[in-house]
Motif scaffolding. Structure first.
Motif, mmCIF file in Angstrom:
data_model
loop_
_atom_site.group_PDB
_atom_site.id
_atom_site.type_symbol
_atom_site.label_atom_id
_atom_site.label_comp_id
_atom_site.label_asym_id
_atom_site.label_seq_id
_atom_site.Cartn_x
_atom_site.Cartn_y
_atom_site.Cartn_z
ATOM 1 N N GLU A 313 0.831 -1.207 0.000
ATOM 2 C CA GLU A 313 0.000 0.000 0.000
ATOM 3 C C GLU A 313 0.860 1.250 0.000
ATOM 4 N N SER A 314 1.923 1.246 0.795
ATOM 5 C CA SER A 314 2.797 2.418 0.878
ATOM 6 C C SER A 314 3.559 2.642 -0.420
ATOM 7 N N GLU A 315 3.761 1.573 -1.193
ATOM 8 C CA GLU A 315 4.492 1.687 -2.456
ATOM 9 C C GLU A 315 3.556 1.824 -3.647
ATOM 10 N N ASN A 316 2.260 2.033 -3.357
ATOM 11 C CA ASN A 316 1.263 2.234 -4.416
ATOM 12 C C ASN A 316 1.260 1.101 -5.439
ATOM 13 N N ILE A 317 1.320 -0.132 -4.942
ATOM 14 C CA ILE A 317 1.262 -1.294 -5.832
ATOM 15 C C ILE A 317 -0.060 -1.299 -6.600
ATOM 16 N N GLY A 318 -1.123 -0.844 -5.959
ATOM 17 C CA GLY A 318 -2.398 -0.689 -6.657
ATOM 18 C C GLY A 318 -3.344 -1.850 -6.519
ATOM 19 N N ASP A 319 -2.872 -3.000 -6.055
ATOM 20 C CA ASP A 319 -3.717 -4.170 -5.843
ATOM 21 C C ASP A 319 -3.591 -4.628 -4.394
ATOM 22 N N PRO A 320 -4.687 -5.113 -3.803
ATOM 23 C CA PRO A 320 -4.618 -5.639 -2.429
ATOM 24 C C PRO A 320 -4.023 -7.040 -2.432
ATOM 25 N N ILE A 321 -2.722 -7.129 -2.610
ATOM 26 C CA ILE A 321 -2.060 -8.408 -2.886
ATOM 27 C C ILE A 321 -2.156 -9.406 -1.736
ATOM 28 N N CYS A 322 -2.477 -8.954 -0.554
ATOM 29 C CA CYS A 322 -2.590 -9.869 0.584
ATOM 30 C C CYS A 322 -4.037 -10.083 1.009
ATOM 31 N N SER A 323 -4.967 -9.687 0.159
ATOM 32 C CA SER A 323 -6.390 -9.795 0.486
ATOM 33 C C SER A 323 -6.974 -11.092 -0.064
ATOM 34 N N ASP A 324 -7.536 -11.881 0.828
ATOM 35 C CA ASP A 324 -8.236 -13.102 0.440
ATOM 36 C C ASP A 324 -9.721 -12.923 0.752
ATOM 37 N N GLY A 325 -10.453 -14.015 0.762
ATOM 38 C CA GLY A 325 -11.858 -13.932 1.138
ATOM 39 C C GLY A 325 -12.012 -13.945 2.641
ATOM 40 N N ASN A 326 -13.105 -14.480 3.112
ATOM 41 C CA ASN A 326 -13.365 -14.543 4.553
ATOM 42 C C ASN A 326 -13.384 -15.989 5.016
ATOM 43 N N GLY A 327 -12.728 -16.268 6.131
ATOM 44 C CA GLY A 327 -12.852 -17.581 6.745
ATOM 45 C C GLY A 327 -11.622 -18.440 6.679
ATOM 46 N N GLN A 328 -10.739 -18.207 5.716
ATOM 47 C CA GLN A 328 -9.527 -19.017 5.622
ATOM 48 C C GLN A 328 -8.322 -18.113 5.384
ATOM 49 N N SER A 329 -7.179 -18.541 5.894
ATOM 50 C CA SER A 329 -5.934 -17.843 5.612
ATOM 51 C C SER A 329 -5.457 -18.229 4.216
ATOM 52 N N ARG A 330 -4.493 -17.473 3.696
ATOM 53 C CA ARG A 330 -3.945 -17.824 2.378
ATOM 54 C C ARG A 330 -3.278 -19.195 2.415
ATOM 55 N N LEU A 331 -2.615 -19.513 3.504
ATOM 56 C CA LEU A 331 -1.988 -20.827 3.620
ATOM 57 C C LEU A 331 -3.035 -21.929 3.525
ATOM 58 N N GLU A 332 -4.178 -21.746 4.185
ATOM 59 C CA GLU A 332 -5.244 -22.743 4.117
ATOM 60 C C GLU A 332 -5.830 -22.827 2.709
ATOM 61 N N ILE A 333 -5.965 -21.688 2.038
ATOM 62 C CA ILE A 333 -6.465 -21.695 0.664
ATOM 63 C C ILE A 333 -5.490 -22.416 -0.240
ATOM 64 N N HIS A 334 -4.194 -22.173 -0.062
ATOM 65 C CA HIS A 334 -3.189 -22.874 -0.850
ATOM 66 C C HIS A 334 -3.262 -24.380 -0.618
ATOM 67 N N GLN A 335 -3.434 -24.772 0.626
ATOM 68 C CA GLN A 335 -3.552 -26.201 0.927
ATOM 69 C C GLN A 335 -4.755 -26.811 0.217
ATOM 70 N N GLU A 336 -5.848 -26.060 0.168
ATOM 71 C CA GLU A 336 -7.047 -26.532 -0.514
ATOM 72 C C GLU A 336 -6.809 -26.676 -2.014
ATOM 73 N N LEU A 337 -6.189 -25.670 -2.614
ATOM 74 C CA LEU A 337 -5.915 -25.722 -4.049
ATOM 75 C C LEU A 337 -4.934 -26.835 -4.389
ATOM 76 N N VAL A 338 -3.918 -27.008 -3.571
ATOM 77 C CA VAL A 338 -2.952 -28.089 -3.792
ATOM 78 C C VAL A 338 -3.649 -29.449 -3.746
ATOM 79 N N THR A 339 -4.504 -29.623 -2.762
ATOM 80 C CA THR A 339 -5.212 -30.891 -2.629
ATOM 81 C C THR A 339 -6.139 -31.138 -3.819
#
Length: 353
Positions: A313-339
């Motif tokens: 955000e401070s570097e004006n990347i322009g996208d919420p690169i660390c924003s996921d949905g609600n209820g799971q962390s990115r690590l959990e989402i990755h585990q789901e996609l991998v599976t």
């Protein structure tokens, strides 16, 4: 009638662990990684290709995909390839911060650990130091990168005796999903691609970059854009949040002859139209479709470091690169996609014919 829609539930985390245990019987203790090159007539130069594979002990520890924003994934550089024969997964990366093979190491490494060789070429200009809006929008060049990689891998002395004949799949993420669908038999509509950034409605972030780069898609030479990119050596394709999907010819997918599994990320009704691929899945004779409601398109990026969101955000990347949905962390989402990927490629590439 085939079942097209499977909406993932929050309880998937438990199912994920059960499935991972199921597939661990065939797992390797180590994952090796090597860098090779593939000759490309299309690009007029060699492609850099990253290959992950089941390995024996040895090699040099490396971490792929780590940068100031994202956590990386460990592997063993130049480790000896484990004895056996393995299916091949050709991996197509996205653009921007996800625009390198190493950025996809979070899904490539566990696939290799589960008994696949995974090969990912660099799609020139789509990310890294040579990032170019003009090259990124030449979507029709990407499938040839995958086919050229397959040509090379089939002849590589290190790998040629370790493949299960004919067991070849493609996994595409984001713009790599568009590439995967082109390899299945989809075709770009040059007029739709030329008008894609006439306004910012379809893809604000990408089109802002295109305009800031003074790229006029209407002036881009697209005489090859609508060509047939199907590679008949490929047996199965999985596309995760493919984009853009609104640049395809409407009638091409009814002729696709291989199974295609498409996964969208986000709540139904909120998935951006440029990534919403339900209609494509329904048009493919052997297509399937599912969603992960607790994810977003940015979930395809690596796991964020603790201060990555604020830094972006401070570097004006322009996208919420660390924003996921609600209820799971990115690590959990990755585990789901991998599976999901392990289950799909196991069924399509490892099951007896």
């Amino acid at each position: 009638m085939k079942k097209l829609i499977k909406v993932a539930a929050i309880s998937w985390a438990t199912v994920s662990l059960m499935l991972m245990a199921q597939y661990s019987v065939a797992a390797s203790d180590f994952v090796g990684v090597r860098q090779i090159t593939a000759a490309s007539k299309e690009r007029g130069s060699d492609l850099a290709v990253t290959v992950w594979y089941p390995a024996d002990a040895g090699g040099k520890p490396v971490t792929l995909g780590e940068n100031r924003f994202f956590v990386g994934t460990d592997a063993m550089l130049e480790a000896p390839l484990s004895r056996g024969k393995y299916p091949l997964i050709l991996l197509s990366h996205g653009a921007g911060l996800g625009g390198t093979p190493q950025a996809m190491s979070w899904i490539a490494t566990p696939l290799a650990k589960q008994g696949f060789v995974v090969a990912a070429p660099v799609h020139f200009g789509n990310g890294g130091a040579n990032r170019s809006a003009e090259e990124t929008m030449k979507l029709w060049l990407r499938p040839a990168d995958i086919s050229a990689t397959l040509d090379t891998i089939e002849k590589q002395p290190l790998f040629e005796n370790h493949f299960k004949f004919g067991r070849i799949g493609v996994l595409g993420l984001s713009m790599g999903g568009n590439t995967a669908l082109l390899l299945a038999g989809g075709r770009i509509d040059p007029a739709r691609l030329a008008s894609y950034c006439d306004n910012d409605a379809l893809n604000p972030s990408l089109c802002k970059w295109v305009k800031e780069s003074s790229v006029d898609l209407h002036s881009t030479d697209m005489k090859l854009a609508g060509r047939d990119n199907e590679d008949k050596r490929i047996e199965f394709i999985m596309a995760i949040d493919p984009a853009p999907v609104d640049v395809f010819q409407a009638d091409a997918f009814s002729k696709v002859s291989i199974p295609v599994e498409i996964v969208n990320l986000g709540q139904p009704g909120t998935i951006p139209l440029t990534a919403l691929a339900l209609g494509i899945a329904m048009a493919i004779p052997n297509g399937s479709y599912s969603t992960i409601s607790d994810a977003s398109h940015y979930s395809l990026l690596g796991e964020c470091k603790p201060d990555a969101g604020a830094m972006a955000e401070s570097e004006n990347i322009g996208d919420p690169i660390c924003s996921d949905g609600n209820g799971q962390s990115r690590l959990e989402i990755h585990q789901e996609l991998v599976t999901m990927a392990i289950e799909a490629f196991d069924q399509k590439l490892k099951s007896p014919r």
